[in-house]
Design a protein around this motif. Sequence first.
Motif, mmCIF file in Angstrom:
data_model
loop_
_atom_site.group_PDB
_atom_site.id
_atom_site.type_symbol
_atom_site.label_atom_id
_atom_site.label_comp_id
_atom_site.label_asym_id
_atom_site.label_seq_id
_atom_site.Cartn_x
_atom_site.Cartn_y
_atom_site.Cartn_z
ATOM 1 N N UNK A 178 0.669 -1.494 0.132
ATOM 2 C CA UNK A 178 -0.323 -0.425 0.466
ATOM 3 C C UNK A 178 0.693 1.396 -0.049
ATOM 4 N N UNK A 179 0.704 2.517 -0.989
ATOM 5 C CA UNK A 179 1.638 3.378 -1.314
ATOM 6 C C UNK A 179 0.718 4.522 -0.431
ATOM 7 N N UNK A 180 1.688 5.379 -0.251
ATOM 8 C CA UNK A 180 1.110 6.117 0.304
ATOM 9 C C UNK A 180 0.348 7.233 -0.815
ATOM 10 N N UNK A 181 -0.075 8.348 -0.745
ATOM 11 C CA UNK A 181 -0.912 9.254 -1.811
ATOM 12 C C UNK A 181 -0.024 10.616 -2.559
ATOM 13 N N UNK A 182 0.741 10.625 -1.848
ATOM 14 C CA UNK A 182 1.705 11.257 -2.342
ATOM 15 C C UNK A 182 2.605 10.528 -2.163
ATOM 16 N N UNK A 183 3.340 9.106 -2.335
ATOM 17 C CA UNK A 183 4.056 8.422 -2.847
ATOM 18 C C UNK A 183 3.577 7.921 -4.392
ATOM 19 N N UNK A 184 2.589 7.737 -4.302
ATOM 20 C CA UNK A 184 2.459 7.416 -5.577
ATOM 21 C C UNK A 184 1.794 8.107 -6.750
ATOM 22 N N UNK A 185 1.697 9.219 -6.353
ATOM 23 C CA UNK A 185 1.918 11.018 -6.937
ATOM 24 C C UNK A 185 2.680 10.911 -7.741
ATOM 25 N N UNK A 186 4.814 10.887 -6.874
ATOM 26 C CA UNK A 186 5.345 11.496 -7.428
ATOM 27 C C UNK A 186 5.732 10.435 -8.579
ATOM 28 N N UNK A 187 5.531 8.694 -8.355
ATOM 29 C CA UNK A 187 6.166 8.185 -8.402
ATOM 30 C C UNK A 187 5.701 7.950 -10.415
ATOM 31 N N UNK A 188 4.036 8.185 -10.010
ATOM 32 C CA UNK A 188 3.303 8.315 -11.356
ATOM 33 C C UNK A 188 3.598 9.776 -12.343
ATOM 34 N N UNK B 84 -0.074 -6.393 -7.046
ATOM 35 C CA UNK B 84 0.014 -5.470 -6.155
ATOM 36 C C UNK B 84 1.553 -5.724 -5.410
ATOM 37 N N UNK B 85 2.481 -6.129 -5.599
ATOM 38 C CA UNK B 85 3.377 -7.161 -5.022
ATOM 39 C C UNK B 85 4.553 -6.378 -5.432
ATOM 40 N N UNK B 86 5.481 -6.529 -4.349
ATOM 41 C CA UNK B 86 7.254 -5.965 -5.493
ATOM 42 C C UNK B 86 8.229 -6.998 -4.783
ATOM 43 N N UNK B 87 9.178 -7.346 -5.900
ATOM 44 C CA UNK B 87 10.796 -7.277 -5.256
ATOM 45 C C UNK B 87 10.510 -6.666 -3.411
ATOM 46 N N UNK B 88 11.262 -7.623 -2.694
ATOM 47 C CA UNK B 88 11.640 -6.595 -1.501
ATOM 48 C C UNK B 88 10.620 -5.467 -0.902
ATOM 49 N N UNK B 89 9.157 -6.057 -1.533
ATOM 50 C CA UNK B 89 8.635 -5.221 -0.699
ATOM 51 C C UNK B 89 8.633 -3.477 -1.141
ATOM 52 N N UNK B 90 9.287 -3.397 -2.205
ATOM 53 C CA UNK B 90 9.544 -1.756 -2.909
ATOM 54 C C UNK B 90 9.768 -0.880 -4.081
#
Length: 226
Positions: A14-24, A178-184
């Motif tokens: 689960x990503x924080x909304x700000x983190x998701x926006x920044x990555x996109x 919704x999963x990723x290597x090393x949970x990152x």
Amino acid sequence: MSTSEDASTGAVITLDGLDLAALVASRVCHDVISPVGAIVNGLEILEDEKDEGMRGFAFDLIKKSAEQASARLQFCRIAFGAAGSAAAQLDLGDAEQVARGFVVDQKTSLVWEAKRQLLPKNIVKLLLNLVLVATTTIPRGGEIKVTSEGEGEATSFAIVTTGVSARVPANVLDLLAGRAPEDRVDAHVIQPFYAGLVARAANMTVTIEAEIEGEKIVTRARPAAA
């Protein structure tokens, strides 16, 4: 090989909304920085070069790069942004237009046979994101074919990619789930992760199958109830 979002194990990230926006935002910048940089290079050539042949080359570079940057921004506006935010639906015809501008190049062709109709925004965004995922399955180029069945919220899609050494990139299925290597999750993998978020928001199930090893990959999106 046949795998779906549900086949993965481990905790869903689960990503924080700000983190998701920044990555996109980082992903969008990555898509447009190359043609914008080429425009800058072309302008520098025009400023310093007197040879007409080189100036002609610079004009061609600027024109081609500006068209590419515009196509990528139009695609990202729908696939990642809030295009048409005043409406709850988007036109598949618009999706086809921006997909052609983004995908088609000297190595890849797009065959679009999805029926034109208005669909809920998240379903159209999902389709465009899955087209983007599909481009990564044919690293040496080939053909992307988009078809649809049904109407309205019951619409399902198939995206068939055909090409030499076609493959499902590592971790894409986990990222869709919704999963990723090393949970990152970082900017390099945010796009398929985001596609999975959109799929769940649209109540759609995504599967990816290799029908003919080394030649054809089929990505399907169906209403979860189906």
